[in-house]
Write a protein that holds these residues in place. Structure first.
Motif, PDB file in Angstrom:
ATOM      1  N   LEU A 139       7.740   3.131 -11.566  1.00 20.97           N
ATOM      2  CA  LEU A 139       6.472   3.620 -11.017  1.00 20.97           C
ATOM      3  C   LEU A 139       5.819   2.581 -10.119  1.00 20.97           C
ATOM      4  O   LEU A 139       5.268   2.912  -9.057  1.00 20.97           O
ATOM      5  CB  LEU A 139       5.524   4.016 -12.152  1.00 20.97           C
ATOM      6  CG  LEU A 139       5.887   5.292 -12.915  1.00 20.97           C
ATOM      7  CD1 LEU A 139       5.026   5.438 -14.160  1.00 20.97           C
ATOM      8  CD2 LEU A 139       5.741   6.516 -12.014  1.00 20.97           C
ATOM      9  N   GLN A 140       5.853   1.338 -10.546  1.00 22.76           N
ATOM     10  CA  GLN A 140       5.269   0.272  -9.734  1.00 22.76           C
ATOM     11  C   GLN A 140       6.044   0.088  -8.432  1.00 22.76           C
ATOM     12  O   GLN A 140       5.465  -0.089  -7.359  1.00 22.76           O
ATOM     13  CB  GLN A 140       5.256  -1.042 -10.516  1.00 22.76           C
ATOM     14  CG  GLN A 140       4.690  -2.214  -9.725  1.00 22.76           C
ATOM     15  CD  GLN A 140       4.769  -3.524 -10.486  1.00 22.76           C
ATOM     16  OE1 GLN A 140       4.910  -3.537 -11.716  1.00 22.76           O
ATOM     17  NE2 GLN A 140       4.679  -4.641  -9.767  1.00 22.76           N
ATOM     18  N   ARG A 141       7.374   0.161  -8.513  1.00 24.18           N
ATOM     19  CA  ARG A 141       8.190  -0.034  -7.316  1.00 24.18           C
ATOM     20  C   ARG A 141       7.959   1.075  -6.298  1.00 24.18           C
ATOM     21  O   ARG A 141       7.948   0.835  -5.085  1.00 24.18           O
ATOM     22  CB  ARG A 141       9.683  -0.110  -7.658  1.00 24.18           C
ATOM     23  CG  ARG A 141      10.091  -1.119  -8.726  1.00 24.18           C
ATOM     24  CD  ARG A 141       9.262  -2.404  -8.728  1.00 24.18           C
ATOM     25  NE  ARG A 141       9.258  -3.093  -7.446  1.00 24.18           N
ATOM     26  CZ  ARG A 141      10.203  -3.948  -7.056  1.00 24.18           C
ATOM     27  NH1 ARG A 141      11.224  -4.189  -7.841  1.00 24.18           N
ATOM     28  NH2 ARG A 141      10.112  -4.554  -5.884  1.00 24.18           N
ATOM     29  N   ILE A 142       7.742   2.287  -6.780  1.00 25.26           N
ATOM     30  CA  ILE A 142       7.449   3.406  -5.885  1.00 25.26           C
ATOM     31  C   ILE A 142       6.053   3.265  -5.297  1.00 25.26           C
ATOM     32  O   ILE A 142       5.821   3.576  -4.120  1.00 25.26           O
ATOM     33  CB  ILE A 142       7.609   4.742  -6.625  1.00 25.26           C
ATOM     34  CG1 ILE A 142       9.087   4.976  -6.955  1.00 25.26           C
ATOM     35  CG2 ILE A 142       7.048   5.900  -5.805  1.00 25.26           C
ATOM     36  CD1 ILE A 142       9.337   6.150  -7.873  1.00 25.26           C
ATOM     37  N   ALA A 143       5.097   2.784  -6.095  1.00 26.15           N
ATOM     38  CA  ALA A 143       3.745   2.563  -5.587  1.00 26.15           C
ATOM     39  C   ALA A 143       3.747   1.528  -4.464  1.00 26.15           C
ATOM     40  O   ALA A 143       2.961   1.616  -3.519  1.00 26.15           O
ATOM     41  CB  ALA A 143       2.826   2.107  -6.721  1.00 26.15           C
ATOM     42  N   GLU A 144       4.659   0.561  -4.542  1.00 26.24           N
ATOM     43  CA  GLU A 144       4.763  -0.466  -3.503  1.00 26.24           C
ATOM     44  C   GLU A 144       5.301   0.107  -2.196  1.00 26.24           C
ATOM     45  O   GLU A 144       4.872  -0.273  -1.109  1.00 26.24           O
ATOM     46  CB  GLU A 144       5.684  -1.590  -3.977  1.00 26.24           C
ATOM     47  CG  GLU A 144       5.129  -2.398  -5.136  1.00 26.24           C
ATOM     48  CD  GLU A 144       6.199  -3.257  -5.801  1.00 26.24           C
ATOM     49  OE1 GLU A 144       5.832  -4.063  -6.682  1.00 26.24           O
ATOM     50  OE2 GLU A 144       7.389  -3.134  -5.437  1.00 26.24           O
ATOM     51  N   ASP A 145       6.255   1.008  -2.292  1.00 22.21           N
ATOM     52  CA  ASP A 145       6.866   1.624  -1.108  1.00 22.21           C
ATOM     53  C   ASP A 145       7.327   3.033  -1.484  1.00 22.21           C
ATOM     54  O   ASP A 145       8.313   3.200  -2.193  1.00 22.21           O
ATOM     55  CB  ASP A 145       8.052   0.779  -0.616  1.00 22.21           C
ATOM     56  CG  ASP A 145       8.657   1.327   0.672  1.00 22.21           C
ATOM     57  OD1 ASP A 145       8.265   2.428   1.099  1.00 22.21           O
ATOM     58  OD2 ASP A 145       9.540   0.664   1.244  1.00 22.21           O
ATOM     59  N   ASP A 162       0.823  -1.216   0.000  1.00 25.01           N
ATOM     60  CA  ASP A 162       0.000   0.000   0.000  1.00 25.01           C
ATOM     61  C   ASP A 162       0.853   1.260   0.000  1.00 25.01           C
ATOM     62  O   ASP A 162       0.350   2.349   0.282  1.00 25.01           O
ATOM     63  CB  ASP A 162      -0.947   0.006   1.204  1.00 25.01           C
ATOM     64  CG  ASP A 162      -0.219   0.061   2.544  1.00 25.01           C
ATOM     65  OD1 ASP A 162       1.030   0.138   2.539  1.00 25.01           O
ATOM     66  OD2 ASP A 162      -0.893   0.021   3.588  1.00 25.01           O
ATOM     67  N   GLY A 163       2.123   1.113  -0.318  1.00 21.03           N
ATOM     68  CA  GLY A 163       3.005   2.266  -0.339  1.00 21.03           C
ATOM     69  C   GLY A 163       3.754   2.481   0.955  1.00 21.03           C
ATOM     70  O   GLY A 163       4.727   3.237   1.001  1.00 21.03           O
ATOM     71  N   ARG A 164       3.285   1.823   2.028  1.00 19.89           N
ATOM     72  CA  ARG A 164       3.950   1.954   3.321  1.00 19.89           C
ATOM     73  C   ARG A 164       4.293   0.593   3.918  1.00 19.89           C
ATOM     74  O   ARG A 164       5.321   0.440   4.550  1.00 19.89           O
ATOM     75  CB  ARG A 164       3.056   2.734   4.302  1.00 19.89           C
ATOM     76  CG  ARG A 164       2.829   4.189   3.913  1.00 19.89           C
ATOM     77  CD  ARG A 164       1.873   4.866   4.868  1.00 19.89           C
ATOM     78  NE  ARG A 164       0.544   4.251   4.823  1.00 19.89           N
ATOM     79  CZ  ARG A 164      -0.442   4.525   5.671  1.00 19.89           C
ATOM     80  NH1 ARG A 164      -0.242   5.406   6.645  1.00 19.89           N
ATOM     81  NH2 ARG A 164      -1.618   3.941   5.561  1.00 19.89           N
ATOM     82  N   HIS A 165       3.398  -0.375   3.734  1.00 17.82           N
ATOM     83  CA  HIS A 165       3.600  -1.697   4.313  1.00 17.82           C
ATOM     84  C   HIS A 165       3.384  -2.754   3.231  1.00 17.82           C
ATOM     85  O   HIS A 165       2.698  -2.512   2.235  1.00 17.82           O
ATOM     86  CB  HIS A 165       2.620  -1.947   5.469  1.00 17.82           C
ATOM     87  CG  HIS A 165       2.586  -0.827   6.478  1.00 17.82           C
ATOM     88  ND1 HIS A 165       3.619  -0.574   7.344  1.00 17.82           N
ATOM     89  CD2 HIS A 165       1.639   0.113   6.727  1.00 17.82           C
ATOM     90  CE1 HIS A 165       3.314   0.456   8.105  1.00 17.82           C
ATOM     91  NE2 HIS A 165       2.127   0.905   7.743  1.00 17.82           N
ATOM     92  N   ALA A 166       3.943  -3.920   3.471  1.00 17.20           N
ATOM     93  CA  ALA A 166       3.774  -5.017   2.508  1.00 17.20           C
ATOM     94  C   ALA A 166       3.317  -6.277   3.236  1.00 17.20           C
ATOM     95  O   ALA A 166       3.744  -6.554   4.357  1.00 17.20           O
ATOM     96  CB  ALA A 166       5.088  -5.295   1.785  1.00 17.20           C
ATOM     97  N   VAL A 167       2.433  -6.999   2.585  1.00 20.79           N
ATOM     98  CA  VAL A 167       2.077  -8.351   3.025  1.00 20.79           C
ATOM     99  C   VAL A 167       2.887  -9.307   2.167  1.00 20.79           C
ATOM    100  O   VAL A 167       2.870  -9.206   0.934  1.00 20.79           O
ATOM    101  CB  VAL A 167       0.567  -8.623   2.850  1.00 20.79           C
ATOM    102  CG1 VAL A 167       0.237 -10.057   3.238  1.00 20.79           C
ATOM    103  CG2 VAL A 167      -0.249  -7.632   3.670  1.00 20.79           C
ATOM    104  N   VAL A 168       3.631 -10.207   2.804  1.00 24.79           N
ATOM    105  CA  VAL A 168       4.541 -11.067   2.056  1.00 24.79           C
ATOM    106  C   VAL A 168       4.179 -12.530   2.242  1.00 24.79           C
ATOM    107  O   VAL A 168       3.491 -12.916   3.188  1.00 24.79           O
ATOM    108  CB  VAL A 168       6.006 -10.847   2.501  1.00 24.79           C
ATOM    109  CG1 VAL A 168       6.418  -9.405   2.264  1.00 24.79           C
ATOM    110  CG2 VAL A 168       6.199 -11.234   3.965  1.00 24.79           C
TER     111      VAL A 168
END
Length: 396
Positions: A159-165, A102-108
Motif C-alpha cells: 500500500l505504501q509503495r503504491i501511494a508513492e507511485d 505524491d503518487g506521481r513524482h518523487a523528491v530524492v
C-alpha cells in the motif's frame, strides 16, 4: 560468493568494461542493476543496461570526461547520466532515497547505501545488483527467491509503495503477466484497494504501461483478473469481460497464424468498436495510432483479404482480418502489385485529360482489384471497356 550472473553477450558490449572501470566498479562503487540482472538470470535477452553508483552525479560526469566517454545529463536532478558507448547508451544513476512522494513524482536525496537504494525500488526482482566484473549478485530483499518462484512482490508495504507511485499498480500486473507463475496475494489486495489512484496519473503513462502489458506472456489471464477485480474501471471502463473474451480469441488467432502479438491490435480487441476513437484520444495516442485503432475494428470488408491489403496496407489488413476471425495467410508477406495502366493510356484511348481520366482510372482499378489483380493484357481489356462506356455516356 553466492549467486553469480551467467555469461551473456551484453556483458561484452564494446566500451562497457571501460565505463565500469572509470566509475570505480573495482572498488565496489558501481554495479549493474535491475532488468539486466533479472533478465540474465532468467536467460532472457537484455536490451538496456542500467548502472547504479555511489558516486555523485558531478563525480560521474568528471570521470566519464576523463575516460573520453560522452556523457549526457539526461536526468541529472534525479542523479541520472547517460554514458554514450560505441555499443549504445548506458544509464548511470546515483544511489537514492525518497524524501517525498505524491503518487506521481518523487523528491530524492542521494545516498551511498545500497540497501537504501534497493528499498525505494518497486519489486524485489527489480532490486538485484551485480558486480560488473565478477558477476556476483547482491540481493537485499529476497528477489532471487521471488524470481525463482515466478512471484512479483512489492518491497515493503504494498500500500505504501503504491501511494508513492500509483503507476506501480499497472506495473505489478505487467510484471506478473511477463514473469509471474503465482500472484502475490498482498500485492493483489493492495492494487485492488488503491485502483482508483490510477485516475491521478497522466493518460500517457497509463497507455505506455498498458500497451506493454498487452503483449506479455500471460496477458490474457492477467487482463481477465484485472477486469474481474475492477482494476481498470476508473480509467478504462470500456474494458469488460466481453472485451477480454475478444482479446483471448485474438491471441489464439495470432498464435495459430504465427503472427507476433501487437499491442494496438490487442487494445482494439479489448474495447468495443464504437469506443475506439474516444479511447484513443483519452490515452493520448498519436494520430497514426488512433487511426489504426479505429481501422482495426472496421471488419474484414467485402473485397477479400488481398484487396484489403492493397487498399490499406498489410498491417491494417492483418489487424482487421484477425479481429474479424478471417484468414490472413494470403496477406502475410504479400507484395501489392502496381496497376499496369496510366492516365496517359486512357487519354490515348480517347478520354479527355482531367476528372474524366481520374474517374475512369478509378473504375479500372476497382475492377482490377475485384478480378484478383490480373496481368497487363487483361487490364488493357478492362480499360477498353471502361473507355467505351465512358465515351458512350458522354455522347448520350
Amino acid at each position: 560468493m553466492g549467486v553469480i550472473l551467467p555469461d551473456a553477450a551484453w556483458r561484452e558490449r564494446e566500451g562497457l568494461a571501460t565505463l565500469t572501470a572509470a566509475l570505480g566498479a573495482g572498488d565496489g562503487d558501481t554495479r549493474i542493476v535491475g532488468g539486466a540482472v533479472r533478465d540474465t538470470l532468467l536467460g532472457i535477452d537484455v536490451a538496456d543496461i542500467d548502472l547504479a553508483t555511489r558516486l555523485l552525479p558531478d563525480d560521474v560526469l568528471d570521470r566519464l570526461r576523463a575516460a573520453n566517454i560522452r556523457a549526457v545529463p539526461t536526468g541529472i536532478a534525479h542523479g541520472t547520466i547517460t554514458a554514450v558507448l560505441p555499443s549504445g547508451p548506458v544509464e548511470v544513476t546515483t544511489l537514492r532515497r525518497d524524501v517525498a512522494t505524491d503518487g506521481r513524482h518523487a523528491v530524492v536525496a542521494f545516498s551511498d547505501d545500497w540497501r537504501e537504494d534497493a528499498a525505494r525500488r518497486d519489486f524485489t526482482m527489480n532490486a538485484l545488483y551485480a558486480d560488473p566484473a565478477s558477476g556476483e549478485v547482491f540481493d537485499h530483499f529476497g528477489g532471487l527467491d521471488d524470481l525463482a518462484a515466478g512471484r512479483v512482490r512489492f518491497i515493503g508495504d504494498p500500500l505504501q509503495r503504491i501511494a508513492e507511485d500509483h503507476l506501480r499498480i499497472l506495473r505489478f500486473f505487467r510484471f506478473h503477466a511477463r514473469f509471474g507463475d503465482s500472484i502475490d496475494a498482498d500485492g493483489l489486495a493492495a492494487c485492488i484497494a488503491r485502483a482508483n489512484d490510477l485516475m491521478a496519473l497522466s493518460r500517457e503513462r497509463i497507455a505506455s504501461e498498458l500497451l506493454r502489458l498487452l503483449v506479455a506472456r500471460h496477458a490474457v489471464a492477467v487482463l481477465g483478473l484485472m477486469v474481474e477485480r475492477g482494476i481498470l474501471r476508473a480509467v478504462l471502463p470500456e474494458i469488460d469481460a466481453a472485451g477480454v473474451g475478444r482479446f483471448a480469441a485474438l491471441a489464439d488467432r495470432e498464435a495459430v497464424a504465427a503472427i507476433a502479438p501487437d499491442a494496438l491490435r490487442r487494445l482494439a480487441a479489448l474495447i468495443p468498436p464504437a469506443d475506439a476513437e474516444s479511447v484513443g484520444a483519452r490515452l493520448r495516442l498519436s494520430n497514426a495510432d488512433r487511426k489504426r485503432l479505429i481501422a482495426a475494428t472496421s471488419g474484414a470488408g467485402d473485397e477479400g483479404p488481398l484487396a484489403l491489403a492493397y487498399r490499406f496496407g498489410d498491417r491494417v489488413a492483418i489487424d482487421r482480418l484477425l479481429l474479424a476471425g478471417a484468414d490472413t495467410a494470403s496477406v502475410v508477406d504479400w507484395m501489392p502489385p502496381t496497376l499496369p495502366l496510366s492516365g496517359g493510356a486512357l487519354v490515348a484511348r480517347g478520354l479527355s485529360k482531367g476528372p474524366q481520366v481520374a474517374a475512369a482510372l478509378k473504375v479500372v482499378e476497382t475492377r482490377w482489384i475485384g478480378e484478383g489483380f490480373p496481368d497487363a493484357a487483361r487490364v488493357g481489356q478492362i480499360a477498353d471497356e471502361v473507355v467505351a462506356a465512358e465515351l458512350a455516356r458522354a455522347k448520350a
